[in-house]
Motif scaffolding. Structure first.
Motif, mmCIF file in Angstrom:
data_model
loop_
_atom_site.group_PDB
_atom_site.id
_atom_site.type_symbol
_atom_site.label_atom_id
_atom_site.label_comp_id
_atom_site.label_asym_id
_atom_site.label_seq_id
_atom_site.Cartn_x
_atom_site.Cartn_y
_atom_site.Cartn_z
ATOM 1 N N UNK A 9 0.833 -1.210 0.000
ATOM 2 C CA UNK A 9 0.000 0.000 0.000
ATOM 3 C C UNK A 9 0.862 1.254 0.000
ATOM 4 N N UNK A 10 1.982 1.233 0.708
ATOM 5 C CA UNK A 10 2.868 2.399 0.763
ATOM 6 C C UNK A 10 3.461 2.696 -0.619
ATOM 7 N N UNK A 11 3.868 1.636 -1.306
ATOM 8 C CA UNK A 11 4.423 1.829 -2.656
ATOM 9 C C UNK A 11 3.380 2.405 -3.605
ATOM 10 N N UNK A 12 2.171 1.862 -3.544
ATOM 11 C CA UNK A 12 1.105 2.367 -4.416
ATOM 12 C C UNK A 12 0.794 3.824 -4.076
ATOM 13 N N UNK A 13 0.733 4.134 -2.781
ATOM 14 C CA UNK A 13 0.436 5.523 -2.358
ATOM 15 C C UNK A 13 1.516 6.475 -2.816
ATOM 16 N N UNK A 14 2.804 6.041 -2.761
ATOM 17 C CA UNK A 14 3.908 6.911 -3.204
ATOM 18 C C UNK A 14 3.792 7.222 -4.686
ATOM 19 N N UNK A 15 3.361 6.217 -5.472
ATOM 20 C CA UNK A 15 3.195 6.432 -6.907
ATOM 21 C C UNK A 15 2.032 7.364 -7.208
#
Length: 482
Positions: A9-15
């Motif tokens: 979720x953190x990676x998706x949110x950063x993108x």
């Protein structure tokens, strides 16, 4: 799982951080909370909620890669995220717990259904108990014993006093007792009882070799329900077997009665012919002794077949009554007259009051009752033994009592004395077929009078009493108005 989902979720949110606001990105961090709490429960959900909030703050809230929050709006967003995450975790965990309970209930219902089906296939009580043992062992992973209560208590007497006390408690109170329960928890076994009927019960024992409790407290109702299913099946099996026995006995009685009726009917004509021929030959002096013996044999044979026909009529319910006022003393005299040969070797002692009321009865049926009672007294009294015939008045009505001086009833049950073909005392020297008293009981029931028997209170012998209730008596004044 918590770390992996937060990382994804953190990676998706950063993108997506350039396209979405922090408030919108915060909703993505609820997904790990829902996934973990729904699968592993509330405590793991709370940990995931805290980690999700920290990850959101560290990687997305300015200044990034620190836990410092510069903007007051971001503080509000973070707090809301944390609160919502905890709430979602709690809700998802409850849903997961309810789903688990539903799955357990479904599994228990299926287990009960399978047990009921297996019990219905069994053909003996021992097989049903073994079926319960296998089902309980599969559900609890314990060593299981299922026995009738009396047998189980007898075995426990010689083994463990505390187990015996727990078993008795379970039987007396209907609660589980022993290992893993608040009641006598120091016992080696867990006990609970299941009632089959008012007199019989099953005692179930569960034992484990390790230190774990045999059954958790929450599962005790389910285990009890399985035992109750077995008890109900055993009770139904007993009722079914009793019904089958009664049906088989009824069929046997019907066949026997049909045979008796047919046999008696077919033999009446040749008997009449034999007696007529014997009567015609009595005028020849040389044949007198042989003819007398033959005549007595024919009379006895005629009474036998008459009893067979009477018994068949009683069982078939084909008795028609012709009630009329009858002088009971005259009926006794008529019965004695019909039994001259049988009473020739006995002294008849009368105890008849000077005045007794008339009885409302059927003359023919009453005659058969008295003949059979007096004939029975003659058979079982020794030669020369007196036979007493008494009439006794009471507030409840009029009783006719016939007392003999034979061996009495012994240990025979009163209800068995009046059964067909029951001779009472096993004496080969006493002639008869055991039909006379059965006919007495049948005719007495048809007339609405009571018949009883007992051993004499004084001396040897038995006494038989037929009792006419007050409703069957006819007073002099009533007779005058007829």
């Amino acid at each position: 799982m918590s770390t992996a989902t937060i990382a994804v979720v953190t990676c998706i949110s950063a993108l997506l951080s350039d396209q979405l606001s922090l408030a919108n990105l915060a909703f993505l961090f609820l997904l790990p909370v829902i996934a973990v709490s729904g699968r592993y429960g509330m405590s793991q959900g709370f940990i995931t909620a805290a980690l999700s909030t920290l990850a959101f703050n560290f990687f997305l809230v300015p200044p990034r890669y620190t836990l410092h929050i510069a903007d007051t709006d971001n503080v509000v967003t973070l707090v809301i995220l944390l609160v919502v995450a905890f709430a979602v975790s709690n809700f998802a965990a409850r849903l997961q717990a309810q789903a688990g309970i539903a799955r357990q209930k479904a599994a228990e219902s299926e287990a009960l259904s399978n047990l009921t089906a297996n019990l219905g296939k069994q053909t003996s009580e021992s097989a049903m108990r073994q079926c319960l043992v296998e089902a309980l062992a599969s559900e609890t992973q314990c060593t299981v014993t299922v026995t009738e209560a009396d047998e189980a208590l007898g075995e426990l007497v010689a083994t463990s006093p505390i187990d015996l006390a727990a078993a008795r408690w379970a039987l007396a109170h209907g609660d589980a007792a022993g290992r893993g329960t608040p009641i006598m928890s120091s016992a080696d076994n867990l006990f609970f009882a299941s009632r089959i009927d008012g007199e019989r019960a099953l005692l179930v024992q569960l034992w484990r070799a390790d230190t774990l409790v045999p059954v958790s407290f929450a599962r005790l109702p389910f285990i009890q329900a399985m035992a109750d299913r077995c008890s109900e099946a055993i009770a139904r099996f007993g009722i079914s077997m009793a019904r089958r026995t009664l049906e088989a006995r009824a069929e046997q009685d019907a066949m026997r009665e049909a045979l008796l009726a047919s046999f008696g009917h077919d033999m009446r004509t040749p008997l009449t012919t034999i007696k007529s021929g014997l009567a015609a030959l009595k005028d020849e002096p040389g044949n007198l002794t042989a003819l007398q013996a033959a005549s007595e044999g024919a009379d006895r044979l005629e009474r036998l077949f008459s009893n067979l026909v009477d018994l068949a009529r009683i069982r078939a319910g084909a008795i028609s009554l012709r009630l009329e006022p009858i002088e009971i003393a005259d009926s006794i005299a008529s019965a004695l007259d019909a039994l001259k040969r049988q009473t020739a070797d006995h002294e008849i002692i009368y105890d008849i009051p000077a005045s007794v009321p008339l009885v409302r009865s059927d003359e023919r049926l009453l005659h058969h009752i008295l003949v059979n009672l007096i004939d029975n007294a003659c058979k079982f009294s020794p030669p020369g033994g007196p036979i007493e015939i008494a009439l006794e008045m009471s507030d409840g009505g009029l009783s006719v009592i016939v007392r003999d001086t034979g061996p009495g009833l012994g240990n025979a049950k009163v209800r068995d004395v009046f059964l067909p073909f029951n001779r009472g005392i096993s004496t080969s020297s006493v002639p008869g077929t055991g039909l006379g008293l059965a006919i007495v009981a049948g005719y007495a029931k048809a007339l609405g009078i009571d018949v009883q028997c007992s051993n004499r209170s004084e001396g040897n012998g038995a006494e038989f009493m037929i009792h006419f209730p007050t409703a069957n008596l006819v007073s002099e004044l009533k007779e005058a108005g007829l």
